[in-house]
Design an enzyme around this catalytic site. Structure first.
Site, PDB file in Angstrom:
ATOM      1  N   TYR A  32       0.830  -1.209   0.000  1.00 58.95           N
ATOM      2  CA  TYR A  32       0.000   0.000   0.000  1.00 58.95           C
ATOM      3  C   TYR A  32       0.861   1.255   0.000  1.00 58.95           C
ATOM      4  CZ  TYR A  32       0.808   0.927   5.008  1.00 58.95           C
ATOM      5  OH  TYR A  32       1.381   1.223   6.215  1.00 58.95           O
ATOM      6  N   ARG A  51       8.131   4.736  -4.431  1.00 58.72           N
ATOM      7  CA  ARG A  51       8.100   3.712  -3.363  1.00 58.72           C
ATOM      8  C   ARG A  51       7.037   2.662  -3.651  1.00 58.72           C
ATOM      9  NH1 ARG A  51       7.385   5.612   2.757  1.00 58.72           N
ATOM     10  NH2 ARG A  51       5.251   5.965   2.027  1.00 58.72           N
ATOM     11  N   ARG A 100      -6.801 -20.436  -1.911  1.00 58.78           N
ATOM     12  CA  ARG A 100      -5.754 -20.162  -0.926  1.00 58.78           C
ATOM     13  C   ARG A 100      -4.622 -21.191  -0.947  1.00 58.78           C
ATOM     14  NH1 ARG A 100      -3.444 -21.081   3.737  1.00 58.78           N
ATOM     15  NH2 ARG A 100      -2.918 -19.357   5.119  1.00 58.78           N
ATOM     16  N   HIS A 102       0.107 -20.927  -0.519  1.00 56.87           N
ATOM     17  CA  HIS A 102       1.210 -19.971  -0.406  1.00 56.87           C
ATOM     18  C   HIS A 102       1.769 -19.574  -1.779  1.00 56.87           C
ATOM     19  CE1 HIS A 102       0.926 -20.545   3.780  1.00 56.87           C
ATOM     20  NE2 HIS A 102       2.144 -20.128   4.094  1.00 56.87           N
ATOM     21  N   LYS A 147       6.450  -1.728   2.042  1.00 58.11           N
ATOM     22  CA  LYS A 147       5.240  -1.161   2.658  1.00 58.11           C
ATOM     23  C   LYS A 147       4.081  -2.131   2.444  1.00 58.11           C
ATOM     24  CE  LYS A 147       3.024   3.386   3.231  1.00 58.11           C
ATOM     25  NZ  LYS A 147       3.071   3.479   4.691  1.00 58.11           N
ATOM     26  N   GLU A 179      12.429   2.299  14.291  1.00 57.29           N
ATOM     27  CA  GLU A 179      11.423   3.279  13.845  1.00 57.29           C
ATOM     28  C   GLU A 179      10.135   3.036  14.627  1.00 57.29           C
ATOM     29  OE1 GLU A 179       9.960   2.583   9.830  1.00 57.29           O
ATOM     30  OE2 GLU A 179      10.005   0.426  10.135  1.00 57.29           O
ATOM     31  N   LEU A 203      11.095   1.293   7.215  1.00 53.54           N
ATOM     32  CA  LEU A 203      10.495   1.763   5.969  1.00 53.54           C
ATOM     33  C   LEU A 203      11.184   3.079   5.609  1.00 53.54           C
ATOM     34  CD1 LEU A 203       8.128   1.307   3.920  1.00 53.54           C
ATOM     35  CD2 LEU A 203       6.963   3.117   5.173  1.00 53.54           C
TER      36      LEU A 203
HETATM   37  N1  PLP Z   1       7.678   3.681   9.104  1.00 52.16           N
HETATM   38  C1  PLP Z   1       6.552   2.963   9.066  1.00 52.16           C
HETATM   39  C2  PLP Z   1       6.553   1.575   9.619  1.00 52.16           C
HETATM   40  C3  PLP Z   1       5.384   3.511   8.518  1.00 52.16           C
HETATM   41  O1  PLP Z   1       4.254   2.779   8.443  1.00 52.16           O
HETATM   42  C4  PLP Z   1       5.404   4.849   8.029  1.00 52.16           C
HETATM   43  C5  PLP Z   1       4.221   5.463   7.448  1.00 52.16           C
HETATM   44  O2  PLP Z   1       3.124   4.971   7.535  1.00 52.16           O
HETATM   45  C6  PLP Z   1       6.609   5.560   8.099  1.00 52.16           C
HETATM   46  C7  PLP Z   1       7.736   4.947   8.638  1.00 52.16           C
HETATM   47  C8  PLP Z   1       6.702   6.974   7.586  1.00 52.16           C
HETATM   48  O3  PLP Z   1       6.655   6.980   6.190  1.00 52.16           O
HETATM   49  P1  PLP Z   1       6.134   8.247   5.368  1.00 52.16           P
HETATM   50  O4  PLP Z   1       6.955   9.407   5.838  1.00 52.16           O
HETATM   51  O5  PLP Z   1       6.405   7.900   3.962  1.00 52.16           O
HETATM   52  O6  PLP Z   1       4.703   8.408   5.694  1.00 52.16           O
END
Ligand code: PLP
Length: 285
Positions: A32, A51, A100, A102, A147, A179, A203
């Site tokens: 997403y 991304r 379903r 894998h 993501k 993070e 991310l």
């Molecule tokens: N890290 C994670 C795990 C996230 O889910 C998000 C955003 O949802 C971010 C960092 C920040 O990313 P962005 O600045 O692109 O929103």
């Protein structure tokens, strides 16, 4: 008025239906993206689109219409009459509908592609006052750079933090802060900005990248190195960043007050400089 995008069509939300055999639903086999609309323009749509395409490549999900992503995002804003509002566009691509198992569907099936737009303004109160966040061991996999919608490992610790009254949870892996559940984290020590390097442990936030860029153009030194959790008491400032909140000062991490317990001067400067960058992208200026 509440129109969503589903598999090539814009339709009323209550008419949108997906199969229970969708692999996003059954397996979390899905990626997403979230983009912010600033009442007339998207901020860093190029970064978000890149991304999204990277997430598709890394998961080997093939969406043949991916050149249409930017167009669809814009149309969602227009169809929902959000042109002059602050809003977000959410966009998801799953590996599609198949019995379903894998293994990837063979022969491949069309992905399920879903998008919606909704009004969402920046929470100026938290941006002003800052928040307390909770620190906990990172329970996630080793591909946090993708993501994916498979977010249970983010959701469970986030809910625990939320139940304890914290605004976000931040993760610690091998003794280092990675993070947040939905944000990147930065620390400031002696006027230098520290944040986890871009790798499979986090991310690569679009806001993170833009913060690093504005810090650079404004003479703030940036070190892309993870901060050890036991160094937190020695940090002068901290903040989290994401698309929905921009920069949010962190004034406490679990029981540890950060600095004097109020948003610090470097955080404040970066908030203003990021805002200026965002406003400078307004094509009407
Ligand atoms: N890290 C994670 C795990 C996230 O889910 C998000 C955003 O949802 C971010 C960092 C920040 O990313 P962005 O600045 O692109 O929103």
């Amino acid at each position: 008025m509440d129109e969503v995008y589903l598999n090539g069509q814009f339709i009323p939300r209550d008419k949108a239906m997906i199969s229970p055999d969708d692999r996003g639903f059954l397996l979390g086999d899905s990626i997403y993206e979230v983009i912010r609309w600033y009442g007339g323009y998207f901020f860093d749509l190029v970064g978000h689109a890149a991304r999204l395409r990277r997430s598709l490549r890394e998961t080997r999900i093939v969406w043949e219409d991916d050149p249409k992503f930017e167009e669809i995002a814009e149309e969602l804003i227009q169809r929902n009459e959000l042109g002059t509002e602050c809003a977000i566009v959410y966009f998801q691509v799953t590996r599609g509908v198949a019995p379903r198992t894998h293994a990837f569907p063979d022969p491949p099936v069309k992905p399920t592609v879903y998008g919606f737009a909704r009004r969402q303004s920046i929470n100026t109160l938290v941006a002003e006052k800052g928040v307390a966040i909770w620190l906990t061991p990172d329970p996630r996999w080793n591909r946090c750079d993708i993501k994916t919608t498979a977010l249970i490992a983010n959701i469970l610790p986030y809910q625990e933090a939320h139940d304890k009254g914290f605004a976000e949870v931040c993760f610690v892996r091998n003794g280092f802060v990675t993070e947040g559940a939905h944000s990147n984290i930065f620390f400031v020590r002696d006027e230098t900005l520290y944040t986890h390097p871009e790798n499979n442990g986090i991310l690569s936030g679009i806001t993170r990248k833009n913060v690093i860029s504005v810090a650079g153009t404004n003479g703030i030194a940036v070190v892309e190195e993870a901060v050890a959790a036991d160094m937190i008491p020695y940090m002068n400032e901290a903040f989290i960043s994401n698309t929905t909140g921009e920069i949010v000062p962190v004034t406490r991490i679990t029981d540890q007050q950060i600095g004097d317990g109020t948003p610090g001067p470097v955080t404040r400067r970066l908030q203003m400089q990021l805002r200026e960058l965002i406003q400078s992208c307004d094509p009407r200026r």
